[in-house]
Scaffold this motif. Structure first.
Motif, PDB file in Angstrom:
ATOM      1  N   GLY A  18       6.057  -5.717   0.398  1.00  0.00           N
ATOM      2  CA  GLY A  18       5.326  -4.464   0.262  1.00  0.00           C
ATOM      3  C   GLY A  18       4.210  -4.210   1.243  1.00  0.00           C
ATOM      4  O   GLY A  18       3.207  -3.578   0.893  1.00  0.00           O
ATOM      5  N   HIS A 168      -1.955  -4.498   3.326  1.00  0.00           N
ATOM      6  CA  HIS A 168      -1.519  -3.623   2.232  1.00  0.00           C
ATOM      7  C   HIS A 168      -2.634  -2.613   2.005  1.00  0.00           C
ATOM      8  O   HIS A 168      -3.729  -2.983   1.556  1.00  0.00           O
ATOM      9  CB  HIS A 168      -1.291  -4.460   0.962  1.00  0.00           C
ATOM     10  CG  HIS A 168      -0.358  -5.629   1.157  1.00  0.00           C
ATOM     11  ND1 HIS A 168       0.941  -5.599   0.750  1.00  0.00           N
ATOM     12  CD2 HIS A 168      -0.551  -6.847   1.734  1.00  0.00           C
ATOM     13  CE1 HIS A 168       1.523  -6.763   1.059  1.00  0.00           C
ATOM     14  NE2 HIS A 168       0.638  -7.536   1.656  1.00  0.00           N
ATOM     15  N   TYR A 169      -2.365  -1.353   2.288  1.00  0.00           N
ATOM     16  CA  TYR A 169      -3.414  -0.339   2.202  1.00  0.00           C
ATOM     17  C   TYR A 169      -3.718   0.007   0.761  1.00  0.00           C
ATOM     18  O   TYR A 169      -2.813   0.176  -0.059  1.00  0.00           O
ATOM     19  CB  TYR A 169      -2.984   0.935   2.948  1.00  0.00           C
ATOM     20  CG  TYR A 169      -4.115   1.920   3.105  1.00  0.00           C
ATOM     21  CD1 TYR A 169      -5.291   1.543   3.742  1.00  0.00           C
ATOM     22  CD2 TYR A 169      -4.017   3.215   2.616  1.00  0.00           C
ATOM     23  CE1 TYR A 169      -6.340   2.430   3.886  1.00  0.00           C
ATOM     24  CE2 TYR A 169      -5.062   4.122   2.761  1.00  0.00           C
ATOM     25  CZ  TYR A 169      -6.224   3.715   3.396  1.00  0.00           C
ATOM     26  OH  TYR A 169      -7.269   4.595   3.536  1.00  0.00           O
ATOM     27  N   ALA A 177      -5.347  -8.109   2.654  1.00  0.00           N
ATOM     28  CA  ALA A 177      -4.472  -8.966   3.445  1.00  0.00           C
ATOM     29  C   ALA A 177      -3.413  -9.547   2.520  1.00  0.00           C
ATOM     30  O   ALA A 177      -3.642  -9.694   1.316  1.00  0.00           O
ATOM     31  CB  ALA A 177      -5.278 -10.090   4.082  1.00  0.00           C
ATOM     32  N   GLY A 179      -1.899 -12.452   0.786  1.00  0.00           N
ATOM     33  CA  GLY A 179      -2.673 -13.628   0.393  1.00  0.00           C
ATOM     34  C   GLY A 179      -1.886 -14.922   0.382  1.00  0.00           C
ATOM     35  O   GLY A 179      -0.898 -15.091   1.113  1.00  0.00           O
TER      36      GLY A 179
ATOM     37  N   ARG B  13      -2.377   4.677  -6.764  1.00  0.00           N
ATOM     38  CA  ARG B  13      -3.125   3.526  -6.237  1.00  0.00           C
ATOM     39  C   ARG B  13      -2.762   2.216  -6.927  1.00  0.00           C
ATOM     40  O   ARG B  13      -3.068   1.142  -6.412  1.00  0.00           O
ATOM     41  CB  ARG B  13      -4.628   3.777  -6.383  1.00  0.00           C
ATOM     42  CG  ARG B  13      -5.074   4.937  -5.514  1.00  0.00           C
ATOM     43  CD  ARG B  13      -6.558   5.045  -5.501  1.00  0.00           C
ATOM     44  NE  ARG B  13      -6.977   6.228  -4.760  1.00  0.00           N
ATOM     45  CZ  ARG B  13      -8.250   6.584  -4.610  1.00  0.00           C
ATOM     46  NH1 ARG B  13      -9.207   5.858  -5.160  1.00  0.00           N
ATOM     47  NH2 ARG B  13      -8.564   7.664  -3.924  1.00  0.00           N
ATOM     48  N   ASN B  16       0.086   1.359  -4.489  1.00  0.00           N
ATOM     49  CA  ASN B  16      -0.037   1.650  -3.063  1.00  0.00           C
ATOM     50  C   ASN B  16       0.004   0.388  -2.188  1.00  0.00           C
ATOM     51  O   ASN B  16       0.472   0.431  -1.048  1.00  0.00           O
ATOM     52  CB  ASN B  16      -1.354   2.388  -2.800  1.00  0.00           C
ATOM     53  CG  ASN B  16      -1.278   3.325  -1.627  1.00  0.00           C
ATOM     54  OD1 ASN B  16      -0.492   4.269  -1.656  1.00  0.00           O
ATOM     55  ND2 ASN B  16      -2.056   3.079  -0.587  1.00  0.00           N
ATOM     56  N   HIS B  17      -0.472  -0.730  -2.737  1.00  0.00           N
ATOM     57  CA  HIS B  17      -0.512  -1.989  -1.958  1.00  0.00           C
ATOM     58  C   HIS B  17       0.788  -2.780  -2.082  1.00  0.00           C
ATOM     59  O   HIS B  17       0.876  -3.902  -1.577  1.00  0.00           O
ATOM     60  CB  HIS B  17      -1.728  -2.821  -2.339  1.00  0.00           C
ATOM     61  CG  HIS B  17      -1.693  -3.376  -3.743  1.00  0.00           C
ATOM     62  ND1 HIS B  17      -1.591  -2.577  -4.857  1.00  0.00           N
ATOM     63  CD2 HIS B  17      -1.743  -4.643  -4.196  1.00  0.00           C
ATOM     64  CE1 HIS B  17      -1.581  -3.350  -5.940  1.00  0.00           C
ATOM     65  NE2 HIS B  17      -1.673  -4.600  -5.561  1.00  0.00           N
ATOM     66  N   GLY B  18       1.808  -2.217  -2.736  1.00  0.00           N
ATOM     67  CA  GLY B  18       3.142  -2.809  -2.681  1.00  0.00           C
ATOM     68  C   GLY B  18       3.384  -4.030  -3.549  1.00  0.00           C
ATOM     69  O   GLY B  18       4.147  -4.924  -3.152  1.00  0.00           O
ATOM     70  N   MET B  40       8.011   2.056  -4.985  1.00  0.00           N
ATOM     71  CA  MET B  40       6.913   2.606  -4.186  1.00  0.00           C
ATOM     72  C   MET B  40       6.452   3.923  -4.799  1.00  0.00           C
ATOM     73  O   MET B  40       7.199   4.563  -5.540  1.00  0.00           O
ATOM     74  CB  MET B  40       7.357   2.850  -2.730  1.00  0.00           C
ATOM     75  CG  MET B  40       8.409   3.928  -2.571  1.00  0.00           C
ATOM     76  SD  MET B  40       8.839   4.227  -0.807  1.00  0.00           S
ATOM     77  CE  MET B  40      10.016   5.607  -1.012  1.00  0.00           C
ATOM     78  N   THR B 178      -1.795 -11.103  -3.856  1.00  0.00           N
ATOM     79  CA  THR B 178      -2.583 -10.119  -3.111  1.00  0.00           C
ATOM     80  C   THR B 178      -3.833 -10.831  -2.602  1.00  0.00           C
ATOM     81  O   THR B 178      -4.502 -11.521  -3.366  1.00  0.00           O
ATOM     82  CB  THR B 178      -2.966  -8.942  -4.021  1.00  0.00           C
ATOM     83  OG1 THR B 178      -1.778  -8.359  -4.559  1.00  0.00           O
ATOM     84  CG2 THR B 178      -3.741  -7.891  -3.246  1.00  0.00           C
TER      85      THR B 178
END
Lengths: 184, 184
Positions: A18, A168-169, A177, A179, B13, B16-18, B40, B178
């Motif tokens: 992702g 990952h925005y 980042a 991880g 949100r 959003n970070h997948g 997504m 993450t």
């Protein structure tokens, strides 16, 4: 730019975790690059992907005209670049020049590979006009895939360097980042 | 299970970070949960999502029959559970009993919320038979969203505890947590 070919049946692994990607495109002498947090694998073999490309973007125009794009997986070192190309429009200035984005010719598609990335998926659009019009949703087949062997080899990501991780925005200029890796 | 409502325009949100998600479903007294790395956000407001659900799965049958599902964002503590429900079929045994998955009633849809997760998106399928048949691709509107306020509040993820981070599936039982948050 160091890169090795990723066998197509393993290409989904470049996106499986992702990461936020950059979408690069080109048509008739014009080119562009934008950021996309909304992409995912869609199939294994032949590999397919899905990505959302807003109607207002120059990328949309170039992708619809060429039927091609590249999904580039940027590194943490490219986070500022990712935010910049995600918040500026290619209609106002050439983002490659304005933001300072290097590019290299792809192998199959006309869209360029963005220099300094971790991986690249060359994609050919599967025309689905209803999805494109109604949802800004593009489906595509991956026709070639590449990765920097320092971070992806034998079908697996490994991130030895903090700055060379995928990202990952979240929102508002904030990223995560990728991880710690762990097995269960 | 601690949870607070996430305003619908902020629901994207959560994905959003997948992160890898769990898809829970129910219909006519049957229920199931499976893992999905391929999901997504698809739109902001009203929020929509896209997720790939293979034809062979019991989840597919329950989602097509009910028109509903929940996307649950599991924590690192639930990684083994995520792998287990991602590799076993609900056709052979009730995974809630076999794997030991707790559930709580959702607010709008009939599919349950998986206990111990970080966030939950209650979803109603937008019928798109061509996408479903050809690509195993389901589009849905998010009709309610929840998060554990220990890790998501004011529209932002924050992970104070290593075990309460979201996870990103790679392959072969290997995940990434993450990682570090950073601003650019």
């Amino acid at each position: 730019m160091t890169r090795i070919a990723v066998p197509l049946p393993k290409a989904y692994r470049l996106l499986n975790h992702g990461p936020t990607v950059l979408v690069s495109s080109a048509h008739a002498g014009r080119r562009n690059v934008m950021a996309a947090a909304w992409s995912m694998p869609l199939d294994f073999d032949p590999p397919k992907v899905a990505v959302v490309i807003d109607k207002a973007t120059l990328t949309r125009e170039l992708v619809e005209a060429s039927g091609e794009f590249v999904l580039n997986v940027p590194s943490r070192q490219q986070a500022a670049l990712t935010l910049a190309v995600g918040t500026q429009s290619g209609r106002e200035a050439d983002k490659f020049l304005k933001v300072g984005v290097g590019e290299t010719a792809a192998s199959v598609v006309g869209a360029p590979l963005i220099d300094g990335g971790l991986a690249w998926l060359e994609c050919r659009v599967i025309p689905e006009p209803h999805n494109q019009q109604t949802y800004d949703l593009f489906l595509a087949e991956v026709v070639a895939a590449w990765a920097d062997p320092a971070v992806f080899s034998d079908g697996r990501w490994h991130f030895p360097d903090e700055e060379q991780r995928s990202i990952h925005y979240q929102s508002g200029g904030s990223f995560f980042a990728t991880g710690e890796a762990f097995e269960v």
